[in-house]
Design an enzyme around this catalytic site. Structure first.
Site, PDB file in Angstrom:
ATOM      1  N   PRO A 199       6.541   4.163   5.983  1.00  0.00           N
ATOM      2  CA  PRO A 199       6.294   5.102   7.002  1.00  0.00           C
ATOM      3  C   PRO A 199       5.035   4.829   7.436  1.00  0.00           C
ATOM      4  O   PRO A 199       4.857   5.503   8.511  1.00  0.00           O
ATOM      5  CB  PRO A 199       4.551   5.274   5.146  1.00  0.00           C
ATOM      6  N   CYS A 233       0.712  -1.401   0.063  1.00  0.00           N
ATOM      7  CA  CYS A 233       0.349  -0.319  -0.329  1.00  0.00           C
ATOM      8  C   CYS A 233       1.040   1.157  -0.255  1.00  0.00           C
ATOM      9  O   CYS A 233       0.652   1.809  -0.964  1.00  0.00           O
ATOM     10  CB  CYS A 233      -1.101   0.062   1.379  1.00  0.00           C
ATOM     11  N   HIS A 234       1.962   1.131   1.498  1.00  0.00           N
ATOM     12  CA  HIS A 234       2.893   2.316   0.997  1.00  0.00           C
ATOM     13  C   HIS A 234       4.148   2.421   1.142  1.00  0.00           C
ATOM     14  O   HIS A 234       4.719   3.450   1.087  1.00  0.00           O
ATOM     15  CB  HIS A 234       2.098   3.253   2.459  1.00  0.00           C
ATOM     16  N   GLY A 235       4.947   0.677   0.956  1.00  0.00           N
ATOM     17  CA  GLY A 235       5.572   0.835   0.769  1.00  0.00           C
ATOM     18  C   GLY A 235       6.370   0.714   2.454  1.00  0.00           C
ATOM     19  O   GLY A 235       7.794   0.322   2.580  1.00  0.00           O
TER      20      GLY A 235
END
Length: 197
Positions: free
Chosen positions: A169, A153-155
């Site tokens: 994140p 999703c965001h790494g």
């Protein structure tokens, strides 16, 4: 001298009556004991769950459900454990100083037994469920990757102990729930000798 009583028949009847009483008591006890075990609804609400790891192969992950969350049990190989030793400079909280695990899991492998990791499979960023990526140095994750979890999703990236990489994140390591081994092949998730989570 005979008193007119057949003692062998009396003894047989006594044994049979005792056996029938025992069977009857067992039938009465089973529903009573079963009623004391947590129901499926109670387990979904947070009751501890047992996870059988007897058939796990080294390097394998299985998923259980506890409190509606995925709980991963990973049986790490010796090579995977060795690979994690060199990650400390790359991790945000390598010594697990943030309270994301019980005291007994505040160690480099965040576990009771080095071989087994027990981790809640929910990213600490926005609650996604990271993917299991046990391979070493895949092209999309880089040469430093020694296996772990990747949140597409965001790494965010985590190692096989759920420790988050620097620059991700996700602000914290993945949660390690209270757990304990109740035998060599069964892990109790959601409670330990200090209490229930």
């Amino acid at each position: 001298m005979s008193d007119g009583v057949d003692h062998s028949k009396r003894r047989t009847l006594t044994i049979a009556a005792g056996a029938m009483g025992g069977v009857g008591a067992a039938f009465v006890a089973v529903p009573f004991v079963s009623s004391m075990l947590p129901s499926a609804k109670a387990q979904a609400a947070g009751a501890p769950v047992e996870v059988d790891v007897s058939r796990m192969e080294p390097g394998q992950r299985i998923t259980a459900e506890w409190r509606g969350k995925p709980v991963w049990v990973i049986r790490r190989t010796k090579d995977q454990l060795k690979g994690m030793d060199g990650l400390v400079p790359l991790l945000r909280d390598p010594n697990s100083e943030m309270p994301m695990q019980p005291d007994y899991a505040q160690n480099p492998y965040r576990s009771i037994r080095d071989e087994y990791a027990v981790i809640v499979g929910i990213c600490t960023h926005l609650g996604c469920s990271p993917t299991f990526r046990p391979e070493v140095a895949p092209a999309d994750l880089g040469e430093d990757w020694v296996g772990g979890f990747f949140c597409p999703c965001h790494g965010s990236k985590f190692d096989l102990a759920g420790r988050v990489y620097n620059g991700a994140p996700a602000p914290k390591n993945l949660e390690v729930p209270r757990h304990k081994f109740i035998s060599d092949s069964v892990i109790f998730v959601g409670a330990d000798d200090q209490g229930v989570a």
